[in-house]
Design an enzyme around this catalytic site. Structure first.
Site, PDB file in Angstrom:
ATOM      1  N   THR A  11     -23.027  15.569  39.064  1.00  0.00           N
ATOM      2  CA  THR A  11     -21.744  15.968  39.845  1.00  0.00           C
ATOM      3  C   THR A  11     -21.312  15.217  40.688  1.00  0.00           C
ATOM      4  O   THR A  11     -21.598  13.740  40.518  1.00  0.00           O
ATOM      5  CB  THR A  11     -22.619  17.190  40.805  1.00  0.00           C
ATOM      6  OG1 THR A  11     -21.329  18.041  41.526  1.00  0.00           O
ATOM      7  CG2 THR A  11     -23.432  16.640  41.641  1.00  0.00           C
ATOM      8  N   GLY A  28     -19.517  12.849  36.631  1.00  0.00           N
ATOM      9  CA  GLY A  28     -19.641  12.666  37.876  1.00  0.00           C
ATOM     10  C   GLY A  28     -18.385  13.013  38.705  1.00  0.00           C
ATOM     11  O   GLY A  28     -17.729  13.808  38.090  1.00  0.00           O
ATOM     12  N   VAL A  33     -17.185  18.347  34.782  1.00  0.00           N
ATOM     13  CA  VAL A  33     -16.544  17.106  35.662  1.00  0.00           C
ATOM     14  C   VAL A  33     -17.007  17.644  37.182  1.00  0.00           C
ATOM     15  O   VAL A  33     -16.502  18.571  37.547  1.00  0.00           O
ATOM     16  CB  VAL A  33     -15.580  16.640  35.159  1.00  0.00           C
ATOM     17  CG1 VAL A  33     -14.886  15.593  36.174  1.00  0.00           C
ATOM     18  CG2 VAL A  33     -15.542  15.925  33.671  1.00  0.00           C
ATOM     19  N   CYS A  34     -17.442  16.600  37.903  1.00  0.00           N
ATOM     20  CA  CYS A  34     -17.444  16.612  39.337  1.00  0.00           C
ATOM     21  C   CYS A  34     -18.374  18.037  39.953  1.00  0.00           C
ATOM     22  O   CYS A  34     -19.277  18.378  39.096  1.00  0.00           O
ATOM     23  CB  CYS A  34     -16.128  16.868  39.917  1.00  0.00           C
ATOM     24  SG  CYS A  34     -15.899  16.699  41.677  1.00  0.00           S
ATOM     25  N   THR A  35     -17.759  18.852  40.488  1.00  0.00           N
ATOM     26  CA  THR A  35     -18.416  19.996  41.009  1.00  0.00           C
ATOM     27  C   THR A  35     -18.481  21.331  40.025  1.00  0.00           C
ATOM     28  O   THR A  35     -18.923  22.224  40.251  1.00  0.00           O
ATOM     29  CB  THR A  35     -17.838  20.475  42.325  1.00  0.00           C
ATOM     30  OG1 THR A  35     -16.430  20.700  42.325  1.00  0.00           O
ATOM     31  CG2 THR A  35     -18.197  19.633  43.337  1.00  0.00           C
TER      32      THR A  35
END
Length: 229
Positions: A113, A143, A93-95
């Site tokens: 991302t 994201g 998730v995310c970075t």
């Protein structure tokens, strides 16, 4: 679920709650069993270490956050790369997707991302998706931050079925109705995006740029090296 100092707590708490609500057994992995401090201060207690983690994982997950240090942490990146070779699902998730890319686990895949780091992910040669949850074969990536809940439910549905995911969603009473329509750069508008960019640059911009540059250089060297055929 791989933890590191500077992770964003909601990146993994959302998916963790979805997994646990569906009855999955979840391991929180770190170098030791010492508390791991998040990017906003609260700490999490790991349940296993890199050495004691089970060898065969159904799901390998990396949360996002301040990834500048973990990108340069050879032990964690090698752990992720090794377990990614056998895991049924490789996820983030995310970075966290930047860390998967550093481990070579997104070569030839599409991934999501946080919107502010899409250009950074593209530097690894990854096909970048703007989807809230991106599914490309057995790579499932979310994201930014709150997308982790949608990601978790999507993965539960793939692994255990839609009914299990719906029960998990109901257990969480996940029925979001945000008070503002500002959860994307398009919706938030140029002024708010510019203010965020100033905050991000002052907070971690130079560190992440340097870490990405060093990591991408290492990844390119690895790709260029002759294989041991």
């Amino acid at each position: 679920m791989v933890l590191y100092g500077g992770h964003t707590m909601l990146d993994f708490v959302g998916p963790h709650l979805a997994f646990a609500s569906a009855g999955m057994r979840v391991h929180l992995v770190s170098d030791s069993l010492d508390p791991v401090v998040s990017d906003t201060g609260p700490a999490v207690l790991p349940t296993v270490t890199l050495e004691s983690c089970p060898a065969d994982l159904d799901i390998l997950f990396v949360p996002g956050g301040r990834v500048d240090e973990v990108l340069l942490d050879r032990a964690k990146v090698e752990f992720i790369a090794a377990h990614g070779r056998t895991a049924s699902y490789i996820t983030s998730v995310c970075t966290g997707s930047l860390v998967l890319a550093a481990a070579g686990l997104l070569d030839g895949y599409r991934a999501a991302t946080h919107w502010a780091t899409r250009d950074q992910l593209a530097r690894f040669g990854v096909e970048v998706s703007d989807e809230r949850v991106c599914v490309d074969r057995n790579r499932v990536t979310g994201g930014g931050v709150t997308a982790g809940i949608d990601f978790g439910l999507t993965l539960v549905a793939r692994v255990l079925g839609e009914d299990a995911a719906k029960l998990s969603q109901l257990a969480m009473e996940y029925n979001p109705r945000p008070p503002f329509d500002a959860g994307s750069p398009e919706a938030a508008g140029a002024e708010v995006v510019a203010r965020f960019a100033q905050f991000a640059e002052a907070t971690f911009g130079e560190r992440i740029d340097e870490s990405i540059a060093r990591t991408v250089s290492r990844v390119l060297q690895r790709r260029a090296a002759p294989s041991d055929a």
